[in-house]
Design a protein around this motif. Structure first.
Motif, short mmCIF file in Angstrom:
data_model
loop_
_atom_site.label_atom_id
_atom_site.label_comp_id
_atom_site.label_asym_id
_atom_site.label_seq_id
_atom_site.Cartn_x
_atom_site.Cartn_y
_atom_site.Cartn_z
N ILE A 21 -1.23 2.18 4.15
CA ILE A 21 -0.78 1.86 5.51
C ILE A 21 -0.64 3.14 6.33
CG2 ILE A 21 1.22 1.04 6.83
CD1 ILE A 21 1.62 -1.10 4.68
N GLY A 22 -0.10 4.19 5.72
CA GLY A 22 0.01 5.47 6.42
C GLY A 22 -1.34 6.04 6.80
N LEU A 23 -2.30 5.97 5.89
CA LEU A 23 -3.65 6.47 6.17
C LEU A 23 -4.30 5.67 7.30
CD1 LEU A 23 -4.94 7.05 2.53
CD2 LEU A 23 -4.19 8.77 4.16
N ILE A 24 -4.10 4.35 7.28
CA ILE A 24 -4.68 3.50 8.32
C ILE A 24 -4.08 3.83 9.68
CG2 ILE A 24 -4.75 1.12 9.17
CD1 ILE A 24 -5.12 0.23 6.28
N LEU A 25 -2.76 4.02 9.73
CA LEU A 25 -2.10 4.38 10.98
C LEU A 25 -2.70 5.65 11.57
CD1 LEU A 25 1.72 3.69 10.50
CD2 LEU A 25 0.30 2.90 12.39
N GLY A 26 -2.84 6.67 10.73
CA GLY A 26 -3.42 7.93 11.21
C GLY A 26 -4.86 7.78 11.65
N ASN A 27 -5.65 7.04 10.87
CA ASN A 27 -7.06 6.86 11.21
C ASN A 27 -7.24 6.09 12.51
OD1 ASN A 27 -8.00 8.24 8.96
ND2 ASN A 27 -8.06 6.41 7.68
N SER A 47 0.18 13.57 14.91
CA SER A 47 0.65 12.23 14.59
C SER A 47 0.22 11.83 13.18
CB SER A 47 0.10 11.22 15.60
OG SER A 47 -1.31 11.13 15.54
N TYR A 48 -0.97 12.25 12.78
CA TYR A 48 -1.44 11.97 11.41
C TYR A 48 -0.54 12.65 10.39
CZ TYR A 48 -5.00 10.75 7.96
OH TYR A 48 -5.67 10.20 6.90
N VAL A 49 -0.19 13.91 10.66
CA VAL A 49 0.69 14.65 9.76
C VAL A 49 2.08 14.00 9.70
CG1 VAL A 49 1.85 16.85 9.37
CG2 VAL A 49 -0.54 16.82 10.07
N LEU A 55 3.90 12.18 6.55
CA LEU A 55 5.16 12.73 6.09
C LEU A 55 6.21 11.62 5.96
CD1 LEU A 55 7.07 15.08 5.40
CD2 LEU A 55 7.44 15.38 7.86
N ILE A 56 6.26 10.73 6.95
CA ILE A 56 7.19 9.61 6.88
C ILE A 56 6.87 8.70 5.71
CG2 ILE A 56 7.95 7.51 8.09
CD1 ILE A 56 7.53 9.05 10.72
N ILE A 57 5.58 8.45 5.48
CA ILE A 57 5.16 7.63 4.34
C ILE A 57 5.63 8.26 3.03
CG2 ILE A 57 3.17 6.79 3.05
CD1 ILE A 57 3.67 5.20 5.56
N ASP A 58 5.46 9.57 2.91
CA ASP A 58 5.90 10.28 1.69
C ASP A 58 7.41 10.20 1.51
OD1 ASP A 58 3.38 10.98 0.93
OD2 ASP A 58 3.46 13.02 1.69
#
Length: 314
Positions: free
Chosen positions: A243-249, A292-294, A298-301
């Motif tokens: 989900i975090g990767l999708i948000l950034g992408n 924003s990707y970073v 970070l929030i996902i982690d």
């Protein structure tokens, strides 16, 4: 837990530095001279040299980067070459529009896809499983711009249920704003559902083969209790990362959707600025997307230990 938090934040700092250097360097690789663009084709070499000195373009690149970084930390990303507006408010306003659409789409996709993936894993190799996996594969195979055009043609032109073009801010008029973003959000939801469903199914299948699931069933727990009380939490970790990767992408690649539906978001601003050679705005857009990707990852982690407590021990 505090040590884990500080470690993750510390790891993000060099990433931000590398991102800043990359953004600054990429802009310098774009053909053309900002000073010439500002002054026009009729400007002579003396005028161009004077403006380059004023803008600091005559200084060595490392010195330019330090000046730009210092200004960026104070909130000054320069001014637009085309309309002479400050870059930060311009980019931030467009980023909010893109962020609203992306966030709504990802939340809806997760709500629909994660339970569907768990059901598919529970009913492995059944008709239900094959139908869900087949639908997910089909949705993944359709490019987002083509899917958006199909939805626009059907619901906008043929049926006339939804507006074809335009945008109304959710903060100005919530009801009308939601109507205008139904089609772009639906396009993103349908595409990202395919990714999340397959990830949820794969991680759930892996968990369902573990010994503690067999033990839970042996204790006489119902299948629903086994799935939602025992399998879901442990299977959701990889899906949460996705989900975090999708948000950034999506924040970086939403330009296509915004172009199809004429949404004045960050992606559309970036595309327009590239055609206009508006270097400060391009640089601001790239910096916002990268940061924003970073931040999202970070929030996902930081929230990952909620789904896998073993992470805090690392």
């Amino acid at each position: 837990m505090l040590r884990f938090f500080l470690h993750r934040v510390a790891m993000a700092i060099p990433t931000v530095i590398i991102v800043s250097i990359t953004v600054f360097g990429l802009i310098r690789l774009i053909p053309g001279n900002p000073a010439e663009l500002l002054l026009g084709e009729m400007a002579d070499d003396r005028q161009i040299a004077a403006l380059e000195t004023e803008l600091g373009l005559d200084k060595p690149l490392p010195q330019q980067f330090l000046i730009w970084s210092e200004n960026a930390l104070s909130g000054d990303l320069g001014r637009s070459i085309i309309n002479d507006e400050p870059v930060l408010p311009l980019v931030a306003a467009r980023f909010v529009i893109s962020g609203e659409i992306v966030l709504i789409a990802v939340v809806l996709a997760a709500i629909l896809a994660v339970p569907a993936g768990i059901i598919a894993a529970w009913r492995q190799n059944s008709v239900t499983d094959l139908a869900l996996v087949g639908t997910a594969t089909l949705l993944l195979s359709i490019p987002t711009f083509w899917l958006g055009l199909l939805l626009l043609l059907l619901f906008g032109l043929e049926l006339g249920w939804l507006p074809v073009l335009g945008y109304v801010s959710l903060r100005d008029n919530l009801t009308e704003g939601l109507i205008y973003i139904i089609l772009p959000v639906a396009t993103l939801v349908m595409h990202e559902m395919g990714v999340l469903l397959r990830m949820s199914r794969a991680s759930t299948l892996e968990v369902l083969r573990l010994d503690y699931i067999t033990h839970a069933r042996a204790k006489g727990l119902s299948e629903m209790a086994v799935l939602w009380r025992h399998a879901f939490k442990n299977a959701f970790g990889p899906t949460w990362t996705m989900i975090g990767l999708i948000l950034g992408n999506l924040l970086g690649g939403i330009a296509v959707i915004e172009t199809v539906f004429s949404i004045p978001g960050l992606g559309r601003l970036m595309v327009d600025s590239i055609f206009q050679r508006d270097y400060p705005v391009i640089q601001g857009c790239l910096l916002f997307v990268a940061l924003s990707y970073v931040v999202v990852n970070l929030i996902i982690d930081l929230f990952y230990p909620l789904f896998d407590p073993r992470v805090t021990a690392q």
